[in-house]
Write a protein that holds these residues in place. Structure first.
Motif, PDB file in Angstrom:
ATOM      1  N   THR A   1      36.211  55.031  29.500  1.00 46.17           N
ATOM      2  CA  THR A   1      37.173  56.128  29.392  1.00 46.17           C
ATOM      3  C   THR A   1      37.820  56.135  28.008  1.00 46.17           C
ATOM      4  O   THR A   1      37.971  57.185  27.371  1.00 46.17           O
TER       5      THR A   1
ATOM      6  N   SER B   1      30.209  52.282  28.640  1.00 43.76           N
ATOM      7  CA  SER B   1      31.181  51.553  29.456  1.00 43.76           C
ATOM      8  C   SER B   1      30.666  50.152  29.728  1.00 43.76           C
ATOM      9  O   SER B   1      29.462  49.940  29.904  1.00 43.76           O
TER      10      SER B   1
ATOM     11  N   ASP C   1      27.718  60.527  26.766  1.00 46.11           N
ATOM     12  CA  ASP C   1      28.320  59.590  27.707  1.00 46.11           C
ATOM     13  C   ASP C   1      27.189  58.724  28.256  1.00 46.11           C
ATOM     14  O   ASP C   1      26.465  59.124  29.172  1.00 46.11           O
TER      15      ASP C   1
ATOM     16  N   LYS D   1      28.464  48.514  35.642  1.00 41.10           N
ATOM     17  CA  LYS D   1      27.470  49.016  34.695  1.00 41.10           C
ATOM     18  C   LYS D   1      26.391  47.952  34.400  1.00 41.10           C
ATOM     19  O   LYS D   1      26.535  46.813  34.784  1.00 41.10           O
TER      20      LYS D   1
HETATM   21  C1  LIG Z   1      31.865  54.334  34.362  1.00 42.96           C
HETATM   22  C2  LIG Z   1      31.795  55.666  33.719  1.00 42.96           C
HETATM   23  C3  LIG Z   1      32.782  56.144  32.845  1.00 42.96           C
HETATM   24  C4  LIG Z   1      34.077  55.438  32.634  1.00 42.96           C
HETATM   25  O1  LIG Z   1      33.955  54.125  32.236  1.00 42.96           O
HETATM   26  P1  LIG Z   1      35.170  53.083  32.542  1.00 42.96           P
HETATM   27  O2  LIG Z   1      34.754  51.886  31.779  1.00 42.96           O
HETATM   28  O3  LIG Z   1      35.196  52.891  34.004  1.00 42.96           O
HETATM   29  O4  LIG Z   1      36.406  53.708  32.016  1.00 42.96           O
HETATM   30  C5  LIG Z   1      32.573  57.338  32.217  1.00 42.96           C
HETATM   31  N1  LIG Z   1      31.468  58.067  32.429  1.00 42.96           N
HETATM   32  C6  LIG Z   1      30.510  57.667  33.276  1.00 42.96           C
HETATM   33  C7  LIG Z   1      29.296  58.521  33.443  1.00 42.96           C
HETATM   34  C8  LIG Z   1      30.642  56.461  33.973  1.00 42.96           C
HETATM   35  O5  LIG Z   1      29.694  56.076  34.819  1.00 42.96           O
END
Ligand SMILES: *Cc1c(COP(=O)(O)O)cnc(C)c1O
Length: 438
Positions: free
Chosen positions: A102, A222, A198, A227
């Motif tokens: 994020t 992330s 993203d 992940k």
């Molecule tokens: C996990 C995720 C985020 C956010 O990541 P965080 O580390 O949880 O803040 C944003 N976009 C996608 C597609 C995600 O899977």
């Protein structure tokens, strides 16, 4: 097989007879068998071993950090090692480790110069973190519809959503399957938009041989626990652009430009720094990335091959020269081809020993109360009150996006599984599909 509503007696008798012959004469591949949920044997008695995600490498890297006099990130050892190993994959000149995906996305949006009333086009099936930074910059997320088979942005609908206020596109590579980057790139170039990737779910994925994250202007990753690689919570934002590069540091670190101290703090920015302890962990995790990504990619394609002829499913489409890294394996149930609900289908699978999850996020992002009520900031949305946007999220309805969420099922594929196990998973899916197919 005791559901009279769904299974008339004559076919029940016929099926039982068939099942008997099948059990006696075949390996069961095409047999009509009693579902486990109705008392039959499990199609997938095997358990898979969960992967061990960290160990000695992470420990010894952490031990090195503990010997250091400082755990602050700036030009320190672990951050430098993380950066170097990240660059082995991604070749970005500017790499900023940060506190979450994020945060990475907020930094990217801020560095892209997104401000009050600007519009940013993205997916409505994604983690809310994709748009949090957009909203904090007082900009406006605009949701474009998705491809029914990849669950990623449909470039044609993105084109329709471009307005004079559009400043950026955030391409979410959902489940680690690459977006159609060539089309999105040419749209961005034609309309002078910043293309942000993203890659939170796309560690190690490739678009036509190129690593995801190297095709847009700014890439966001992330390192949250679920992940592909992680340090519990963390993120990375990176770019090759001379224009955006120095701004990643600035927007990740309270608007202090450490590369150029004479650049005064003329904007507001958060503290999104990552400490040396997390950087040490991530540096070790990066050594595991290629193994994890290639294994998941291989297992995902294997599962698709195994399920190819299951008519009641629509399988995820991956282009031949792309590498999808299957953050999870998401497919869709054709509800008009089965005489059961998605919940029943999943329940029957669970009884067979296979865990699928219904849906993904509960609703498309625009259906969340904060969007429906335009109540982002303590019940208010200043840019709407000031007339900087006329967007009304109550009017948003995206057909394919909504259909995907109503019909999708996720299988939590991971690198601890193997082909043998997935063969059993496929057997269970076929068995349940045969029973409920119309
Ligand atoms: C996990 C995720 C985020 C956010 O990541 P965080 O580390 O949880 O803040 C944003 N976009 C996608 C597609 C995600 O899977």
């Amino acid at each position: 097989m005791k559901d009279p509503a769904h299974f008339p007696r004559r076919s029940f008798v016929a099926a039982s007879a068939l099942a008997l012959t099948a059990v006696q004469t075949t390996s069961g591949t095409d047999a009509v068998e009693t579902l486990a949920i109705h008392g039959g044997p499990k199609a997938c008695p095997l358990a898979f071993s969960r992967p061990k995600r960290w160990g000695n490498e992470e420990l010894s890297q952490l031990a090195q950090a503990v010997e250091q006099p400082s755990l602050y990130y700036w030009q320190n050892k672990q951050t430098n090692l993380l950066t170097k190993r990240f660059q082995d994959f991604y070749h970005h000149r500017f790499v900023q480790p940060c506190s979450s995906g994020t945060a990475a996305l907020h930094i990217a949006v801020a560095a892209a110069g997104i401000g009050p009333g600007d519009e940013v086009i993205t997916s409505a099936i994604t983690d809310i973190g994709t748009v949090i930074g957009v909203i904090f910059q007082n900009a406006v997320p605009i949701f474009a519809d998705l491809d029914p088979l990849t669950y990623n942005l449909d470039p044609d609908d993105v084109a329709r959503k471009i307005s004079p206020r559009t400043k950026a596109i955030i391409a979410v590579h959902l489940k680690g399957n690459p977006c159609r980057m060539q089309e999105l790139r040419s749209l961005a170039d034609r309309h002078d938009l910043v293309l942000i990737e993203d890659c939170a779910q796309g560690w190690g994925a490739k678009y036509r041989g190129q690593p995801l994250g190297t095709l847009g202007d700014i890439a966001c990753f992330s390192l949250q626990d679920s992940k592909h690689i992680t340090c519990g919570d963390g993120g990375v934002v990176a770019t090759n652009s001379e224009k955006f590069g120095p701004l990643l540091i600035k927007y990740g670190d309270k608007a202090i430009n450490r590369l150029n101290p004479s650049d005064s703090s003329n904007v507001i920015a958060c503290n999104y720094r990552m400490s040396e302890l997390q950087a040490a962990f991530v540096a070790a995790q990066l050594q595991r990335l290629e193994g994890i990504a290639s294994k998941r990619s291989q297992l995902g394609s294997f599962l698709t091959k195994q399920l190819e002829d299951v008519d009641v499913l629509s399988l995820p489409r991956v282009e031949a020269d792309d590498r999808c890294v299957y953050w999870s394996y998401m497919c869709r149930l054709k509800l008009d081809r089965v005489k059961c609900s998605r919940a029943d289908f999943i329940k029957a699978l669970a009884a067979e020993g296979v865990s699928f999850l219904a849906g993904y996020i509960r609703d498309p992002l625009y259906r969340l109360p904060m969007f429906q009520q335009h109540s982002f900031f303590a019940g208010r949305w200043p840019i709407k009150e000031l007339g900087l946007t006329t967007v009304d999220y109550q009017m948003v309805a995206l057909k394919t996006t909504e259909e995907i969420l109503e019909t999708c099922m996720r299988f939590p594929l991971n690198e601890g599984m193997d082909e043998n196990y997935l063969k059993q998973v496929a057997l269970a899916v076929r068995k349940v599909a045969r029973f409920y197919a119309i």
